[in-house]
Design an enzyme around this catalytic site. Structure first.
Site, PDB file in Angstrom:
ATOM      1  CG  ASN B  74      44.953  30.007  41.459  1.00  0.00           C
ATOM      2  OD1 ASN B  74      44.873  30.211  42.338  1.00  0.00           O
ATOM      3  ND2 ASN B  74      44.135  28.315  40.906  1.00  0.00           N
ATOM      4  CB  ILE B  82      43.171  35.745  36.291  1.00  0.00           C
ATOM      5  CG1 ILE B  82      43.943  36.891  35.826  1.00  0.00           C
ATOM      6  CG2 ILE B  82      42.706  35.828  38.079  1.00  0.00           C
ATOM      7  CD1 ILE B  82      43.858  38.460  36.789  1.00  0.00           C
ATOM      8  CB  CYS B  83      41.369  30.513  37.476  1.00  0.00           C
ATOM      9  SG  CYS B  83      40.419  29.240  38.264  1.00  0.00           S
ATOM     10  CG  LEU B  84      40.070  35.704  41.667  1.00  0.00           C
ATOM     11  CD1 LEU B  84      40.431  34.617  42.916  1.00  0.00           C
ATOM     12  CD2 LEU B  84      39.859  36.451  41.705  1.00  0.00           C
ATOM     13  CD  GLN B 117      43.763  30.208  33.817  1.00  0.00           C
ATOM     14  OE1 GLN B 117      42.431  29.792  34.710  1.00  0.00           O
ATOM     15  NE2 GLN B 117      43.757  30.785  31.892  1.00  0.00           N
TER      16      GLN B 117
END
Lengths: 425, 191
Positions: B74, B82-84, B117
């Site tokens: 991610n 960051i993929c959050l 990500q």
């Protein structure tokens, strides 16, 4: 009243006349004879509380008996409009037309015609917040009108034949009476709750009534102090400030969410719910626990218990329902909340709008294919319902079914018409 | 500004192995640091983060990205993005830098390969978990001062270096090709 009356001869020198500025001229109630004495006695001195002491520009002397200022002295010292006990009175009271309350209470005095203007100066002083009792009867027009009729006006002290021994001494309520045990008026018993010596020893009814009032007041005070204590350290989850310490004072308000117990200040939670960059579901949920609430209730104190919250919300809705809705605008415009709006929806004539007002004909529009279709009216409230109701969920399925059959029929229609662009929709 | 004060000086910050420092004298640019959670490939690594606070904070999320290179489905191995969800559409105004950093720590412990990500890393994570773990541990050791060395991978990397490739480029190529030297060299030569 003064007009047409003969000029009054008072023995107190008019203080405006001395400086040549009396507007009343010959109708002045005070003497315009420079030989008369001015009323120069300090009334605060007479009460024993002149803060200027030696520097006071008024005289610090006690008036002699028979002096015209004597009455003023009495009026000031016994300023609570109850005349002093008999033993402190001088004989000239009677001759001046003053009638002792004792006699009045005993019914010895028959109501007389309104007093002649020369006695105005002797009138009892009016003190705001306290009952005005003239030194003579009648004390009011109502009283004068009922002249000769058995008057009940003095029932504040009980029946007219009651003696002044049952009249509560006004000095003793807050602090010890200066006359002590010699006082001819009654000194009440101390109330445990309010600490005032206000309970009549013999009057059980009065005692009970007073205690009830005291208790009710006490409960209100307690509730308020609990509410303040509860809100004391409450921190807004967004700005991290203690809500009741925020500046300016208008910021010291809580925004109570209906479905969870997280604490925010009103401005922060409103700002969050008004933000545009997130979807509806996110901003309508509590920033801490993500439980959705339909509305925010402003409150000056922190409310957590369910019953209290319900009471608060009830009060809030009640208050709003009295304010006209600015979107509805007496029927001239439309409110997105329709008949579920918290604000008042009334027509100009004060009547409630008929249900048909909310079911206006559907708007039509051209769709992508250039066909005229009905556009569903969208009410904000329907979205609130949607997530509470599972039924609406089922409705969606129906719609989907309808849509499929529609598409299917279109497809068949397109095929049959052998349109080369049949795949185009 | 009290919001940040509270967060930065909060006593709990130290115990959770996260910290925040200021870059300049303002609170708008911050450097965060999180320790890799134990029992994961990132165990013991120190990961630096770049945190930018928007003017509208806390009504908008802070912009956070990894400065330290990291191998995670991610997190982009190239840019550190960051993929959050909470840093995007699931942000809530009551969240703080503390909760953000703790969420990132949790993300290191529990990757979400279905919402990646970095697609290469996610593929490896799903198809070849063992290699993924080794790679992540190696990256942690090299870039984040992690205590666990991966000697096996280091040997392969050494070979690639001996062929004259740049160490970091070689590492990226090898990591992306499941440490197959041939495929890595191929991609290094074609790029």
């Amino acid at each position: 009243m003064a007009e047409g009356n003969p000029p009054v001869e008072s023995k107190i020198l008019c203080r405006y006349f001395v400086h040549g500025v009396c507007k009343n001229g010959s109708y002045c109630r005070f003497s315009h004879d420079k030989n008369d004495k001015a009323d120069n006695i300090c009334k605060f001195y007479l009460r024993g509380c002149c803060s200027y002491a030696d520097r006071c520009r008024y005289e610090h002397t006690k008036p002699k008996p028979n002096d015209v200022n004597r009455q003023k002295f009495e009026k000031n010292v016994y300023g609570l409009s109850v005349p002093p006990p008999q033993s402190y009175k001088t004989e000239n009271n009677e001759s001046n037309g003053m009638v002792s309350l004792k006699k009045v209470l005993k019914g010895d005095v028959t109501p007389s015609t309104p007093k002649s203007p020369e006695n105005w100066v002797n009138a009892a002083e009016f003190i705001p917040g306290q009952r005005y009792i003239s030194s003579t009867v009648p004390s009011s027009y109502a009283n004068a009108a009922t002249k000769g009729v058995e008057t009940k006006d003095l029932t504040i002290y009980g029946d007219t034949d009651i003696n002044y021994n049952s009249v509560l001494c006004p000095y003793s309520i807050n602090k010890p009476c200066p006359y002590g045990d010699d006082c001819e008026y009654i000194h009440g018993e101390k109330c445990d709750l309010c600490g005032l010596a206000i309970l009549l020893p013999d009057d059980k009814l009065q005692q009970q009534q007073h205690k009830q009032e005291c208790l009710a007041q006490h409960e209100r005070d307690m509730e308020l102090s609990f509410a303040i204590a509860n809100s004391k350290d409450k921190q807004c989850g967004i700005c991290m400030d203690i809500v009741i310490e925020k500046q300016p004072k208008s910021e010291q308000r809580f925004g109570i969410l209906s479905d969870c117990t997280h604490c925010f200040c009103l401005s922060c939670i409103r700002k969050w719910r008004a933000s545009k960059q997130f979807d509806n579901k996110t901003i309508r949920s509590c920033p801490e626990c993500r439980i959705q609430s339909d509305f925010v209730t402003p409150s000056s104190h922190w409310v957590e218990k369910k019953e209290e919250k319900l009471k608060l919300i009830e009060g809030y809705k009640d208050a709003l329902s009295k304010k006209p809705c600015k979107y509805f605008d007496e029927g001239r415009s439309e409110c997105p909340f329709n008949n579920r709006c918290f604000y008042q929806h009334l027509l100009p004539d004060g009547s409630k709008p008929p249900p048909s007002m909310y079911n206006k004909p559907r708007r039509r529009r051209h769709n992508a294919d250039g066909e005229l279709t009905d556009q569903e009216r969208i009410f904000l409230w329907d979205f609130f319902e949607e997530r509470q109701d599972l039924e609406s969920f089922l409705l969606f399925e129906y719609l989907e079914d309808d849509l499929t059959s529609l598409l299917l029929s279109l497809h068949i229609g397109a095929d049959s018409s052998d349109d080369s662009d049949s795949n185009y929709w | 500004m009290t919001h940040y004060d509270f967060e930065v000086t909060g006593s709990k910050v130290a115990r959770c192995h996260i910290k925040v420092d200021m870059v300049n004298d303002n609170f708008l640019e911050l450097i965060g640091e999180i320790i890799g959670p134990p029992d994961t490939a990132y165990d013991g690594g120190k990961f630096k983060l770049e945190i930018n606070i928007p003017d509208t904070y806390p009504f908008n999320p802070p912009k956070v990205k990894f400065v330290t290179k990291i191998w995670h489905p991610n997190i982009s191995s190239v840019t550190g993005a960051i993929c959050l969800d909470i840093l995007k559409d699931q942000w809530a105004a009551a969240m703080t830098l503390r909760t953000v950093l703790l969420s990132l720590q949790a993300l290191l412990a529990a990757a979400e390969p279905d919402d990646p990500q970095d697609a290469v890393v996610a593929k490896q994570y799903k198809e070849n978990r063992k290699t993924f773990t080794q790679t992540a541990r190696h990256w942690t050791n090299v870039y984040a001062n992690g205590p666990h060395r991966e000697c096996e991978l280091e040997k392969i990397l050494e070979q690639a270096k001996n062929m004259g490739f740049d160490e970091h480029k070689a590492r990226v190529a090898l990591s992306s090709s499941d440490w197959n030297l041939e495929r890595a060299t191929e991609s290094l030569l074609t790029s």
